[in-house]
Design a protein around this motif. Structure first.
Motif, PDB file in Angstrom:
ATOM      1  N   GLU A  97      40.699  43.777  45.473  1.00 53.22           N
ATOM      2  CA  GLU A  97      40.691  42.333  45.013  1.00 53.22           C
ATOM      3  C   GLU A  97      39.408  41.917  43.930  1.00 53.22           C
ATOM      4  OE1 GLU A  97      41.422  38.944  44.003  1.00 53.22           O
ATOM      5  OE2 GLU A  97      42.811  39.834  45.826  1.00 53.22           O
ATOM      6  N   ALA A  98      39.903  41.854  42.655  1.00 53.79           N
ATOM      7  CA  ALA A  98      38.929  41.551  41.592  1.00 53.79           C
ATOM      8  C   ALA A  98      38.221  40.306  41.805  1.00 53.79           C
ATOM      9  CB  ALA A  98      39.676  41.496  40.187  1.00 53.79           C
ATOM     10  N   HIS A  99      38.949  39.207  42.563  1.00 53.64           N
ATOM     11  CA  HIS A  99      38.213  38.098  42.812  1.00 53.64           C
ATOM     12  C   HIS A  99      36.842  38.326  43.353  1.00 53.64           C
ATOM     13  CE1 HIS A  99      38.798  33.784  44.730  1.00 53.64           C
ATOM     14  NE2 HIS A  99      37.818  33.826  44.203  1.00 53.64           N
ATOM     15  N   ALA A 127      33.496  41.186  52.489  1.00 46.09           N
ATOM     16  CA  ALA A 127      34.869  41.055  51.946  1.00 46.09           C
ATOM     17  C   ALA A 127      35.419  42.047  51.090  1.00 46.09           C
ATOM     18  CB  ALA A 127      34.959  39.611  51.361  1.00 46.09           C
ATOM     19  N   VAL A 128      34.286  42.511  50.411  1.00 46.64           N
ATOM     20  CA  VAL A 128      34.652  43.336  49.309  1.00 46.64           C
ATOM     21  C   VAL A 128      35.038  44.873  50.113  1.00 46.64           C
ATOM     22  CG1 VAL A 128      33.726  44.999  47.554  1.00 46.64           C
ATOM     23  CG2 VAL A 128      33.378  42.657  47.291  1.00 46.64           C
ATOM     24  N   THR A 178      33.532  46.890  37.585  1.00 45.32           N
ATOM     25  CA  THR A 178      34.664  47.218  38.700  1.00 45.32           C
ATOM     26  C   THR A 178      35.814  46.153  38.648  1.00 45.32           C
ATOM     27  OG1 THR A 178      33.301  48.284  40.140  1.00 45.32           O
ATOM     28  CG2 THR A 178      35.277  47.435  41.238  1.00 45.32           C
ATOM     29  N   ALA A 179      35.152  44.885  38.485  1.00 45.28           N
ATOM     30  CA  ALA A 179      36.134  43.809  38.687  1.00 45.28           C
ATOM     31  C   ALA A 179      36.990  43.765  37.182  1.00 45.28           C
ATOM     32  CB  ALA A 179      35.172  42.319  38.710  1.00 45.28           C
ATOM     33  N   LEU A 180      36.199  43.948  36.317  1.00 46.04           N
ATOM     34  CA  LEU A 180      36.965  43.950  35.006  1.00 46.04           C
ATOM     35  C   LEU A 180      38.184  45.136  34.742  1.00 46.04           C
ATOM     36  CD1 LEU A 180      33.978  43.371  32.697  1.00 46.04           C
ATOM     37  CD2 LEU A 180      35.815  41.831  32.574  1.00 46.04           C
ATOM     38  N   LEU A 226      34.838  33.912  36.999  1.00 47.45           N
ATOM     39  CA  LEU A 226      33.213  33.989  36.932  1.00 47.45           C
ATOM     40  C   LEU A 226      32.712  32.661  36.479  1.00 47.45           C
ATOM     41  CD1 LEU A 226      31.294  36.335  37.780  1.00 47.45           C
ATOM     42  CD2 LEU A 226      31.144  36.974  35.565  1.00 47.45           C
ATOM     43  N   PHE A 227      33.302  32.209  35.339  1.00 51.27           N
ATOM     44  CA  PHE A 227      32.658  31.014  34.719  1.00 51.27           C
ATOM     45  C   PHE A 227      33.050  29.556  35.205  1.00 51.27           C
ATOM     46  CE2 PHE A 227      32.831  34.436  31.218  1.00 51.27           C
ATOM     47  CZ  PHE A 227      31.460  34.845  31.305  1.00 51.27           C
TER      48      PHE A 227
END
Length: 467
Positions: free
Chosen positions: A407-409, A400-401, A433-435, A445-446
Motif C-alpha cells: 500500500e503506497a499510501h 501498518a506498513v 518504495t512508495a514511488l 505526500l504534499f
C-alpha cells in the motif's frame, strides 16, 4: 435429532418455532409432539442458541422422559455448550440403555470435535458411518471435524457427499464453500453446483445454492440470475431474497437491494437485520432521513443491535455532526467491543471534537481487537504526529506498513514521519518504495504535509521516478 439435519418443510419448521416462542412469551403451557420438539431444538442448535436449545430439550423431556432421541439431544447440546464432562456422562447413560444406537458414536464424535480432539472425532464418525453410509448428518459432522482439523480437502469431500444425500442443508453449503475458498478450489466446482439444477431444474434450493457459489466467486450477474430462478420457483423464499439483495449491494444497485430486503421476511414480521440493511442502503444513497428511520425501526425490533447504533453514528459523521455521533458510536462499542471498525470510528469522532486522549484510547483499542486492520494504526499515528511525537508515530505506522506492504499510501505517510523525526536516509528509502509502488500517489505526500514541497531533495527524488 440428528445434528444439522434439515427438515422436509422449512416453512412449517419456522411456524412451529414461532408457536413455541409465543407460548413461552405468554407463559402458556407448552405441549408439542416429539417430532415438533425435534424441529424446535434443531432450529436453536443450528442458530447456535444453545441455552434456548437446552431449555427446549428439558421441556421436551418433561413430556417424553424415555425418549432416547431427546437424551442424545441433551448430550449433544451439553457438548456444544462446552460442558464435556456432563455430555460424556449423559451419552454413557444412553449407551447403557441402547448400546447399538449409531447416535452414541456420533455424539461422542461431536464431543471430541468440540473438545479439539479431531483425530478421535474422526474415528467415532467413521465407525458410525460403517453401518450408516447414507446418513448425511454423519458426513456433515465428519466434514466439520476435518475442517476444524484444517484438513480442508477431506472436509470438502464429506460436505459434498452430505449435499448429494440431502441438498437442502444451507449450513453444509456454507461450510463447503468456506473449505473451497480456503483451498482456492472454488472455480473448479462450478459443475458440482450446476449438476443439482440440471438434475432438478425446478428445485428452488438448487438454484439458491448455485447463487451462493457464484456470489463467493464475485460473479454477481450469474448470482443474480440464480437467485432470481429460486424466487420464480418459490416466491416467498426469504433467504433467496436476502442474498439477491446482498448481491445488488455488491453491485451498488442500492434501490434494487432495498426492494429485495423488503421481501426477505414474512409479511409484517420484519427482522432487525433486514431493517438495518435497508437503512444502510439508504445511507449509501445519501438519503439520511430514510436511513435514520430504518435504523430506528431495527432498534425497535432489537434494542441491542450494535450495527443499527453504529449506522446512526455513521449518518451523523457523514453530516459532519461528530458530537451527536459520539453517543451512537459509544453505544455500539458497548454492545460489541470486538469491532475494530467501531473503535476506529469512535476514535475519529472523539478526535474531531477535540477529545484527543479519548481518541488515542479508542484507536489503541481498535488495534487490540483488530491488529490486522491498518486503519487504527494509521489514525493513531496521525494524532501523535500532529502532537509532535514523531518517533511514536513512526513506530505505529510501521505496523501498518508490515500489514499492508504494497500500500503506497502508508509508505508515503511513513516517509513524512521519518523526515519529521530527522531520519532522512530511512525516509528516502520509504519514498523510493512508495514511488515504485504507485508514483501517481506522491501528491498525497504534499496533501497531508504541504511543508514538504519546500524540500528540493525530495522533489529531485520524485522527478527521478517520473516515467
Amino acid at each position: 435429532m440428528r445434528m444439522n439435519e434439515p427438515f422436509d418443510d422449512p416453512r412449517a419448521a419456522q411456524d412451529t418455532v414461532r408457536r413455541y416462542e409465543r407460548m413461552l412469551a405468554h407463559d402458556e403451557a407448552v405441549f408439542f409432539d416429539l417430532e415438533e420438539f425435534e424441529v424446535i431444538i434443531d432450529h436453536y442448535v443450528t442458530s447456535a442458541a444453545f441455552d434456548k436449545a437446552q431449555q427446549a430439550c428439558e421441556a421436551a423431556l418433561s413430556q417424553y422422559p424415555f425418549s432416547t432421541e431427546l437424551l442424545i439431544d441433551r448430550a449433544q447440546i451439553a457438548a456444544m455448550r462446552g460442558d464435556y464432562a456432563e455430555a460424556e456422562r449423559q451419552i454413557a447413560n444412553v449407551a447403557s440403555l441402547d448400546p447399538d444406537n449409531a447416535d452414541v458414536a456420533v455424539t461422542r464424535g461431536i464431543i471430541a470435535t468440540q473438545r479439539g480432539s479431531f483425530e478421535e472425532a474422526v474415528r467415532y464418525f467413521q465407525a458410525a458411518l460403517e453401518h450408516n453410509p447414507d446418513r448425511e448428518d454423519i458426513h456433515f459432522n465428519l466434514g466439520l471435524a476435518y475442517q476444524s482439523w484444517q484438513k480442508y480437502k477431506s472436509a470438502a469431500r464429506h460436505y459434498k457427499h452430505s449435499l448429494r444425500l440431502h441438498p437442502d442443508n444451507e449450513t453444509t453449503v456454507q461450510e463447503l464453500l468456506n473449505c473451497l475458498e480456503v483451498t482456492s478450489r472454488l472455480p473448479e466446482h462450478e459443475e458440482f453446483f450446476q449438476r443439482f439444477t440440471d438434475d432438478d431444474p425446478y428445485s428452488a434450493v438448487a438454484w439458491y445454492n448455485l447463487g451462493q457459489y457464484y456470489y463467493r466467486l464475485e460473479k454477481y450477474e450469474q448470482a443474480v440470475a440464480a437467485f432470481d430462478y429460486a424466487i420464480v420457483i418459490e416466491a416467498d423464499f426469504y433467504d433467496a431474497h436476502h442474498w439477491l439483495a446482498d448481491t445488488y449491494v455488491c453491485q451498488q444497485q442500492y434501490q434494487r437491494a432495498i426492494t429485495e430486503f423488503e421481501l426477505s421476511y414474512p409479511p409484517n414480521e420484519p427482522t432487525d437485520e433486514a431493517l438495518c440493511n435497508i437503512g444502510e442502503c439508504y445511507e449509501k444513497l445519501r438519503d439520511w432521513e430514510q436511513a435514520r428511520l430504518y435504523y430506528r425501526k431495527a432498534l425497535e425490533v432489537n434494542p441491542n443491535m450494535d450495527e443499527a447504533w453504529f449506522g446512526q453514528g455513521v449518518l451523523l459523521q457523514e453530516q459532519e455532526r461528530p458530537f451527536e455521533a459520539l453517543h451512537f458510536f459509544r453505544k455500539a462499542v458497548q454492545l460489541y467491543a470486538e469491532s475494530g471498525e467501531y473503535w476506529a470510528a469512535l476514535g475519529a469522532a472523539e478526535n474531531q471534537v477535540g477529545n484527543v486522549v479519548s481518541a488515542l484510547e479508542a484507536y489503541e483499542k481498535a488495534t487490540e481487537v483488530a491488529p490486522e486492520d491498518a486503519t487504527g494504526w494509521v489514525s493513531w499515528s496521525a494524532i501523535l504526529y500532529e502532537q509532535g511525537n514523531y518517533e511514536e508515530a513512526v513506530e505505529l505506522l510501521q505496523h501498518a506498513v508490515e500489514l499492508h506492504p504494497h500500500e503506497a499510501h502508508f509508505h508515503y505517510m511513513l516517509c513524512a514521519y521519518l523526515l519529521a523525526a530527522g531520519r532522512l536516509r530511512e525516509a528516502y528509502l520509504e519514498l523510493e518504495t512508495a514511488l515504485t509502488l504507485n508514483y501517481d500517489q506522491h501528491s498525497l505526500l504534499f496533501d497531508y504535509f504541504p511543508e514538504l514541497e519546500k524540500q528540493p531533495a525530495l522533489q529531485r527524488l520524485i522527478e527521478q521516478f517520473r516515467k
